[in-house]
Write an enzyme that holds these catalytic residues in place. Structure first.
Site: not given
Ligand code: IVH
Length: 668
Positions: A113, A115, A117, A222, A310, A404, A407, A422, A427
């Site tokens: 999935e 992730k 933000d 999710y 990441k 500075c 001043c 400074c 100042c």
């Molecule tokens: S699963 C126990 N799926 O990422 C697992 N998290 O560090 C629970 N997040 O706190 C998380 N997209 O805020 C999951 N598709 C996704 C996500 C997701 C964003 C965030 C969520 C979580 C953090 C995990």
């Protein structure tokens, strides 16, 4: 219209609006024009106003936001909301796959999935009705933000089946809405949000749901937290079930047969992510089979059956146009790189702190250089290195000034410090920054007195020291930019209200060297009145637990100054209460679960507070602060130019906060 007819019409309107909303916000397939939708909504609002007893908690009219709340209630998560371990490379992903297969002694498939933000939330439904929404908080205790979540149009108020279920997902602000919001903030002279995630978090923390309603938040669900249903045996099926219930799920979710397929999916997003209408910071990989998930279980912090990949920090090249110098409250002169504006990890970057002369020399930075920029931890912009091969010969060396910039008094380098300072107490920059500190939240907390207003007051000569703030008059304030009758009235009231502040707010606000918010509280609690503190000797001070020699020395010499005595006298004349009003002993109620029993590491430069203050405050809330990052670290607070500790924290999957997050958590 008579009541019987109204009931019928209301029912019809609710049904229609629900269905139109679902098609528009969840499926992204509008059935009617926005105007038609709005018109029906207005009709429903009117009818409900006419027949208030027909209002319900789940009518589409709650989407526009109801009455403001006094505060958010705490919510216990029955099943903790955990975070995920991190992977940074293909090797990390293969290691994860190996650990999983060893754990279950079999091969398995994965669901991948995006992730998202944003902010994790939990949504609870009873018999298909949305009854409670909460933030993740520290994973065990969150906050009840139901009224704000009801304004998120893609969160269904009623599900397509009357089930009891708790689901989890990520609330986020789409990139477009974020830009529009920031443009509006800029036009209003307000501080902009640093990124869409902060904007989403800020919006959900609004006590007034009408504000949240205007912020265009969205959600992807999710996972299922709790459900009475053992027919679902795989995560991918759970997602499809959520979709059938009427939830918005992400279309890019993919079921992968092997880790190699996972890696291809991950790599395909490195390039594609910038084209998405919302921010993602990685890919989440989950073992698909629920029985296998159960078998693998959890470590203290995260599931063994999932991992977050990441993306590497995005690096971009831009031009360093100049170097600006600023003088802080304590006189430290800091160079900041002025950059040709460039988009990095979701926001436009125009500046990056260069911290001190040593760093500029180390990186061989010249004005006019092409430089590589990244955001450490995807948060704080930093100059990674210079592209010396692109030099034309027109670049200019930079040297820190000897005097500075504000001043013109001579700068000094104190023993053992890299910073230039400074040391002129008059100042103007230091005075201005000192005033900004005085009104800031942990100090006197004067609402409506931001940096810009202070700068204007100071420039116009209306305020020279903190006592002058209490002498401001209506007519003077009306001469300031963007200050109308109403805001002046509010500001004067806010200033007046701070006269009743407990002593520690003033003590911290005065900016006595080494006296942070925690020490200010200790001193206020111990001495109770400013007179007693003024008379305190070095010996009396060091006898107090938590007050060291350096601080004691600083306090004594501060109160010895005749000008300080005059200032205190004047504050008293102006009606400021100079007494401690809090409980005699630290109140166990103040032990906040965001900090209690957690281990913190602080790194990088903090702008709003010094490291010692931050440490003291965290400790006062029950947290522990240590010097190095390990697997026992719960949170790394990364200030500017965070370096190896941040990298290590990311590697170990330690939660990272920026300074803004720390400040918010401390003020909760
Ligand atoms: S699963 C126990 N799926 O990422 C697992 N998290 O560090 C629970 N997040 O706190 C998380 N997209 O805020 C999951 N598709 C996704 C996500 C997701 C964003 C965030 C969520 C979580 C953090 C995990």
């Amino acid at each position: 219209m008579d009541e019987k007819k109204a009931i019928q019409r209301i029912e019809k309107l609710r049904e229609q609006l629900e269905d139109y909303g679902y098609h528009y916000y969840v499926l992204d397939q509008p059935l009617v024009s926005d105007a038609e939708y709005d018109q029906l909504m207005q009709e429903l609002i009117k009818l409900e106003d006419q027949f208030p007893h027909l209002k319900t908690e789940h009518s589409p009219t709650v989407r526009v936001g109801g009455e403001p709340l006094p505060h958010f209630e705490k919510v216990q998560h029955e099943i903790p909301m955990l975070s995920l371990g991190n992977a940074f490379s293909e090797d990390d992903l293969r290691d994860f796959d190996r650990r999983v297969r060893q754990g279950i002694e079999a091969d398995c498939t994965y669901t991948c999935e995006l992730k998202i933000d944003g902010l994790a939330v939990s949504l609870r439904y009873k018999e298909g009705k949305f009854v409670r929404g909460a933030t993740r908080g520290d994973g065990t205790t969150g906050e009840d933000i139901t009224t704000n979540l009801k304004t998120v149009r893609s969160i269904p108020l009623t599900l397509k089946e009357a089930v009891d279920i708790e689901v989890r997902g990520e609330v986020f602000m789409p990139k477009r809405s974020f830009e529009t919001l920031n443009q509006a903030k800029e036009a209003a002279g307000e501080e902009k949000f640093a990124n869409p995630r902060n904007a989403a978090a800020g919006s959900l923390r609004q006590l007034d749901p009408k504000i949240a309603a205007k912020r265009n938040l969205d959600i992807f669900l999710y996972s299922i937290g709790q459900i009475n249903n053992d027919e679902i045996t795989a995560h991918y099926e759970a997602i499809q079930y959520l979709h059938r219930l009427g939830f918005k799920v992400n279309d890019e979710t993919k079921h992968c047969e092997s880790i190699e397929e996972v890696i291809d999916y991950v790599n395909s997003w490195v390039e594609r992510r910038s084209g998405l209408p919302y921010e993602i910071d990685g890919i989440v990989i989950k073992v698909d089979s629920l029985p296998y998930q159960e078998e693998l279980g959890f470590t203290a912090k995260s599931p063994r059956w999932a991992i977050a990949y990441k993306f590497p920090a995005e690096e971009v090249v831009t031009k360093l146009e100049g170097i600006e110098l600023s003088v802080g409250r304590t006189g430290v002169v800091t160079p900041t790189a002025l950059l040709s504006p460039v988009a990095v990890a979701g926001t436009t970057v125009k500046r990056a702190s260069l911290h001190n002369e040593d760093l500029i020399r180390e990186k061989d930075i010249k004005i006019g250089d092409s430089v590589v920029i990244k955001k450490a931890g995807d948060i704080i912009p930093e100059v990674v290195n210079v592209l010396a091969e692109l030099r034309t010969g027109d670049e200019e060396d930079f040297a820190m000034p000897t005097h500075c910039p504000e001043c013109e008094s001579e700068l000094v380098r104190l023993e053992g410090e890299v910073a230039l300072r400074c040391i002129n107490p008059k100042c103007p920059a230091q005075i201005r920054e000192g005033l900004i500190h005085f009104v800031s939240r942990n100090a006197m907390n004067i609402d409506g007195l931001g940096e810009k207003v202070i700068a204007q007051l100071f420039e116009k000569g209306l305020v020279q020291d903190v006592a002058d703030l209490y002498k401001l008059e209506r007519e003077q304030l009306l001469t300031l930019e963007r200050m109308g009758e109403k805001s002046v009235e509010n500001l004067l009231q806010a200033i007046e209200a701070t006269k009743d502040n407990s002593l520690e707010k003033l003590l911290f606000g005065l900016g006595i060297r080494f006296v942070g918010a925690k020490a200010a509280k200790t001193l206020a609690m111990h001495f109770e009145t400013v007179e007693q503190l003024q008379q305190a000797s070095f010996d009396e001070l060091v006898a107090i637990n938590e007050i060291g020699e350096k601080m004691a020395d600083s306090v004594v010499s501060y109160f010895e100054k005749p000008e300080v005595e005059e200032l205190i006298e004047e504050l008293r004349r102006l009606g400021i209460h100079l007494t401690y009003k809090g409980p005699k002993q630290p109140d166990p109620e103040t032990i906040d679960s965001s900090f209690a029993s957690k281990t913190f590491v602080l790194t990088g430069k903090l702008e709003q507070m010094n490291r010692n203050d931050a440490k003291a405050e965290i400790e006062s809330l029950g947290g522990k602060v240590t010097g190095s990052v390990s697997k026992n670290t719960d949170v790394l607070v990364a200030g500017e130019d965070a370096g190896s500790k941040l990298a290590k924290a990311e590697k170990l999957g330690v939660e990272v906060w920026d300074e803004a997050r720390l400040v918010t958590e401390l003020q909760r």
